[in-house]
Write an enzyme that holds these catalytic residues in place. Structure first.
Site, PDB file in Angstrom:
ATOM      1  N   ARG A 150     -40.729  50.681 -64.895  1.00 46.09           N
ATOM      2  CA  ARG A 150     -39.186  50.506 -64.907  1.00 46.09           C
ATOM      3  C   ARG A 150     -38.555  50.889 -66.029  1.00 46.09           C
ATOM      4  O   ARG A 150     -39.039  51.205 -67.080  1.00 46.09           O
ATOM      5  CB  ARG A 150     -38.875  48.916 -64.951  1.00 46.09           C
ATOM      6  N   ASP A 162     -40.374  58.649 -63.995  1.00 43.06           N
ATOM      7  CA  ASP A 162     -39.965  58.580 -62.630  1.00 43.06           C
ATOM      8  C   ASP A 162     -38.942  57.519 -62.667  1.00 43.06           C
ATOM      9  O   ASP A 162     -38.517  57.320 -61.375  1.00 43.06           O
ATOM     10  CB  ASP A 162     -41.449  58.263 -61.925  1.00 43.06           C
ATOM     11  N   GLU A 191     -30.386  53.901 -63.537  1.00 46.37           N
ATOM     12  CA  GLU A 191     -30.444  54.736 -62.493  1.00 46.37           C
ATOM     13  C   GLU A 191     -29.879  54.535 -61.349  1.00 46.37           C
ATOM     14  O   GLU A 191     -29.474  53.543 -61.018  1.00 46.37           O
ATOM     15  CB  GLU A 191     -32.203  55.025 -62.140  1.00 46.37           C
ATOM     16  N   HIS A 236     -37.550  58.773 -59.155  1.00 43.85           N
ATOM     17  CA  HIS A 236     -38.150  57.316 -58.637  1.00 43.85           C
ATOM     18  C   HIS A 236     -38.921  57.711 -57.356  1.00 43.85           C
ATOM     19  O   HIS A 236     -38.639  56.934 -56.315  1.00 43.85           O
ATOM     20  CB  HIS A 236     -37.187  56.410 -58.154  1.00 43.85           C
TER      21      HIS A 236
HETATM   22  C1  DGY Z   1     -41.133  49.252 -56.084  1.00 43.43           C
HETATM   23  O1  DGY Z   1     -41.522  48.697 -55.139  1.00 43.43           O
HETATM   24  O2  DGY Z   1     -40.795  48.337 -56.985  1.00 43.43           O
HETATM   25  C2  DGY Z   1     -40.668  50.645 -56.653  1.00 43.43           C
HETATM   26  O3  DGY Z   1     -40.150  50.934 -57.828  1.00 43.43           O
HETATM   27  C3  DGY Z   1     -39.858  51.171 -55.315  1.00 43.43           C
HETATM   28  O4  DGY Z   1     -40.902  52.024 -54.867  1.00 43.43           O
END
Ligand code: DGY
Length: 325
Positions: free
Chosen positions: A243, A267, A272, A290
């Site tokens: 995150r 990523d 974001e 992401h």
């Molecule tokens: C999640 O599943 O938490 C991701 O960040 C989105 O793919």
């Protein structure tokens, strides 16, 4: 009997939407219209539809205010993500709304993304791609864009959950040594010889690559800050597919500029889709939008998880299998 109404906030893969429409009175967002960004609009639509379930996704503002304003008809919020940091779990619990997510099915895909970023950072792949694409490449040269090899290096996994362990398996194939830091030591069958560090003080100076796999939330906010970056080996690499808020962007930009960190691969971002502008000026950072779980197979499996949970509660009257609250 009328099918339960399910409000779906985002465009989902076609086969997932088709299954949802077969089982439920699904109110789809096939154009991916951006109303999902507004909590008041989510609750307005849920109220208007008399929704029994809301299928939301990573980043939707399912905060305490949104949860409090959901109509009493809503029994379940299921998120098309493993992460639940966008959902006020306590608020949902207080209202007796079940919250479910999509564990396990995206671990390999997300580890693949971390592995991609690790290689991009080590081998300057983003820089090379930009050079060729800009038509500026003048041919092979003995000293051109030299990166570092991962072979024989130490990968440090912060958060040795499913995704971190999948990445460790991939990295063993690159002849890397695995170290990890987590709240507790894992059993030997999960460690597979990885070295556990109980403290960041022993972990950070021991590794050549840091890959971050920690959940969002206040407990991890700006975890990778200037003090922790300074504890790492000079020239180490940083990868984050967990995150965004767990990285202090200003501190990482400074470390990438000074060379304390050789290169990074990101990523996920704090706030974001906004990205800290300091990254744009740097060649030594690879930036992905992401993409962690973005494979056709994984997104289908995530949809199946959501449907399994909705079906359990709203059709079979059972406890949904993948509860987060
Ligand atoms: C999640 O599943 O938490 C991701 O960040 C989105 O793919």
């Amino acid at each position: 009997m009328a099918k339960p109404v399910v409000l779906v906030t985002r465009k989902l893969p076609d086969e997932v939407e088709a299954r949802l429409a077969g089982l439920f009175d699904a109110r789809l967002n096939t154009a991916d219209d951006p109303w999902f960004r507004d909590g008041a609009e989510i609750t307005r639509r849920a109220t208007e539809a008399g929704a029994a379930g809301v299928l939301c996704a990573a980043g939707d503002p399912m905060n305490a205010e949104t949860i409090a304003a959901l109509p009493a008809s809503v029994k379940i919020v299921t998120t098309f993500s493993v992460g639940t940091d966008h959902i006020a779990l306590d608020a949902a619990k207080a209202r007796g709304i079940a919250v479910t997510h999509t564990p396990e099915v995206l671990s390999f895909a997300t580890a693949e993304t971390a592995f991609t970023l690790m290689l991009m950072a080590a081998r300057r792949a983003g820089e090379g791609e930009r050079l060729v694409r800009a038509g500026k490449w003048e041919g092979w040269a003995p000293t051109q864009l030299m990166g570092v090899t991962l072979q024989g290096k130490t990968l440090g996994v912060l958060g040795f959950g499913r995704i971190g362990r999948e990445l460790a398996d991939m990295a063993r194939g690159m002849q890397m040594t695995i170290h990890y830091h987590d709240v507790q030591r894992l059993p030997p069958e999960l460690e597979k010889g990885a070295t556990f560090h109980a403290t960041e003080d022993s972990f950070l100076p021991a590794i050549d690559v840091l890959s971050m796999h920690v959940p969002g939330g206040e407990g991890t906010r700006k975890w990778l800050n200037a003090a922790r970056l300074a504890k790492m080996k000079r020239g180490a690499l940083v990868v984050n597919t967990g995150r965004g808020p767990s990285v202090d962007d200003a501190a990482l930009v400074a470390a990438l500029t000074s060379g304390q960190i050789r290169a990074a691969g990101l990523d996920v971002y704090d706030g974001e889709p906004r990205v800290h502008p300091g990254y744009f000026a740097l060649e030594n950072v690879a930036l992905l939008p992401h993409l962690g779980s973005a494979t056709i197979e994984t997104r289908a499996a995530m949809g199946a998880r959501c449907i399994e949970n909705l079906e359990a509660l709203l059709i079979k009257g059972q406890n949904p299998p993948h509860r987060a609250a």
